[in-house]
Design an enzyme around this catalytic site. Sequence first.
Site, mmCIF file in Angstrom:
data_model
loop_
_atom_site.group_PDB
_atom_site.id
_atom_site.type_symbol
_atom_site.label_atom_id
_atom_site.label_comp_id
_atom_site.label_asym_id
_atom_site.label_seq_id
_atom_site.Cartn_x
_atom_site.Cartn_y
_atom_site.Cartn_z
ATOM 1 N N THR A 140 10.779 -4.293 0.289
ATOM 2 C CA THR A 140 9.942 -5.278 0.969
ATOM 3 C C THR A 140 9.231 -6.183 -0.024
ATOM 4 O O THR A 140 8.994 -5.790 -1.180
ATOM 5 C CB THR A 140 8.884 -4.553 1.829
ATOM 6 O OG1 THR A 140 7.941 -5.496 2.332
ATOM 7 C CG2 THR A 140 8.112 -3.531 1.006
ATOM 8 N N ASP A 141 8.845 -7.369 0.435
ATOM 9 C CA ASP A 141 8.061 -8.262 -0.418
ATOM 10 C C ASP A 141 6.612 -7.789 -0.562
ATOM 11 O O ASP A 141 5.874 -8.269 -1.425
ATOM 12 C CB ASP A 141 8.090 -9.702 0.112
ATOM 13 C CG ASP A 141 7.555 -9.853 1.531
ATOM 14 O OD1 ASP A 141 7.164 -8.845 2.149
ATOM 15 O OD2 ASP A 141 7.540 -10.998 2.028
ATOM 16 N N GLU A 142 6.202 -6.829 0.256
ATOM 17 C CA GLU A 142 4.815 -6.371 0.190
ATOM 18 C C GLU A 142 4.491 -5.655 -1.121
ATOM 19 O O GLU A 142 3.318 -5.498 -1.479
ATOM 20 C CB GLU A 142 4.494 -5.485 1.390
ATOM 21 C CG GLU A 142 4.563 -6.233 2.714
ATOM 22 C CD GLU A 142 3.970 -5.461 3.873
ATOM 23 O OE1 GLU A 142 2.931 -4.803 3.675
ATOM 24 O OE2 GLU A 142 4.537 -5.525 4.974
ATOM 25 N N TYR A 165 1.385 1.866 2.408
ATOM 26 C CA TYR A 165 2.802 1.597 2.668
ATOM 27 C C TYR A 165 3.456 0.881 1.494
ATOM 28 O O TYR A 165 4.475 1.333 0.959
ATOM 29 C CB TYR A 165 2.962 0.751 3.933
ATOM 30 C CG TYR A 165 4.292 0.030 4.007
ATOM 31 C CD1 TYR A 165 5.486 0.745 4.029
ATOM 32 C CD2 TYR A 165 4.356 -1.363 4.025
ATOM 33 C CE1 TYR A 165 6.718 0.100 4.074
ATOM 34 C CE2 TYR A 165 5.577 -2.018 4.065
ATOM 35 C CZ TYR A 165 6.755 -1.289 4.089
ATOM 36 O OH TYR A 165 7.960 -1.932 4.119
ATOM 37 N N LYS A 169 6.437 2.053 -1.214
ATOM 38 C CA LYS A 169 7.699 1.327 -1.411
ATOM 39 C C LYS A 169 7.849 0.885 -2.865
ATOM 40 O O LYS A 169 8.956 0.909 -3.425
ATOM 41 C CB LYS A 169 7.776 0.118 -0.478
ATOM 42 C CG LYS A 169 8.018 0.471 0.982
ATOM 43 C CD LYS A 169 9.347 1.182 1.201
ATOM 44 C CE LYS A 169 10.540 0.263 0.984
ATOM 45 N NZ LYS A 169 11.827 0.964 1.295
ATOM 46 N N LEU A 205 4.269 -7.323 15.266
ATOM 47 C CA LEU A 205 3.598 -8.500 15.821
ATOM 48 C C LEU A 205 4.409 -9.222 16.894
ATOM 49 O O LEU A 205 3.925 -9.440 18.012
ATOM 50 C CB LEU A 205 3.258 -9.488 14.697
ATOM 51 C CG LEU A 205 2.645 -10.820 15.157
ATOM 52 C CD1 LEU A 205 1.280 -10.595 15.793
ATOM 53 C CD2 LEU A 205 2.560 -11.808 14.002
#
Length: 356
Positions: A140-142, A165, A169, A205
């Site tokens: 993920t980009d997070e 989270y 990752k 969302l």
Amino acid sequence: MIDRVHRSRTLLVTGGAGFIGANFVLQAVADGLTVVNLDKLTYAGNLDTLASLQGNPRHAFVQGDIGDRSLIARLLAEHKPDAIVNFAAESHVDRSIDGPAAFVETNVVGTLGLLECARDFWRSLEGAAREGFRFLHVSTDEVYGSLGDEGKFTEQTAYAPNSPYSASKAASDHLVRAFHHTYGLPVLTTNCSNNYGPYQFPEKLIPLVIQKALAGEPLPIYGDGLNIRDWLFVSDHCSAIRRVLEAGRIGETYNVGGNAERTNLTVVKTICTLLDQRRPLADGRARESLMTHVKDRPGHDRRYAIDASKLESELSWKPSQTFESGIAATVNWYLEHQPWVQRVLDGSYRMERLGS
């Protein structure tokens, strides 16, 4: 360059009953690949999504944990896949804030077990099978943290995760990298922006807003609603993963984005407009009137944006959907698949298990 899509006839896909993983499995099987689909079937695993594959000889479903090393070793020995594609992860930020331990257990410890089994299996291979084997890790980009008003995440952006989270990752990404540099395991990593599209669990969302807006309920928006995400239609993400799997350079990371930065407010307003056009409320209210600002999430990153130019230039991949076309298709899908949604909402999707 070797075209591995046609040689990679069998894939071991982990997390293949989740949102992105299941979309990937459906696409891969439709394109003639054989998939061994391993999923733990936590709350986010939904076999309803895979119902069309029941009885298909190119799809074998196995319920299990990526941390179960004896199971992984058996599946690898039995099916001898040409690649492992690892989607398996706990992925909801709010849940990671409430209970981070499960995220470390699956995303870090589980990935480590999967990597060790993959390494041992790869070492047992010879010739073309060994040369062609790949371990592709979906991330993920997070992991990159939060951006200011300018710039985008590149593959060289330093990691700065801000939630349990994203920290879990980031740790899994580092393990994948380490297994390549330490053991030579032929790995690939993809870091994607926010996905949306068919079969997404309704806590996220876009499907959450669709369902609440259909019911005429308040639409919760964190803080001021100006948090920005780069939105990626799930089928585009799946095609990008397939492209990286077939032609990506071993040991490399590829960012996958949708070129569709939007604020949360814009996303919600767009959904409201589409639903007002397709399914007006009985009292004639505009659904934007249902928008309600709520207390912001702790550690909520302000902006994400992906620079996918490496993927585009090296592997000639670009998203096929704009945000406008993708969100319209997504709203239409949810309107047409309310039985799927209702089985998630009432929990009945967890009461049945699909045969392989």
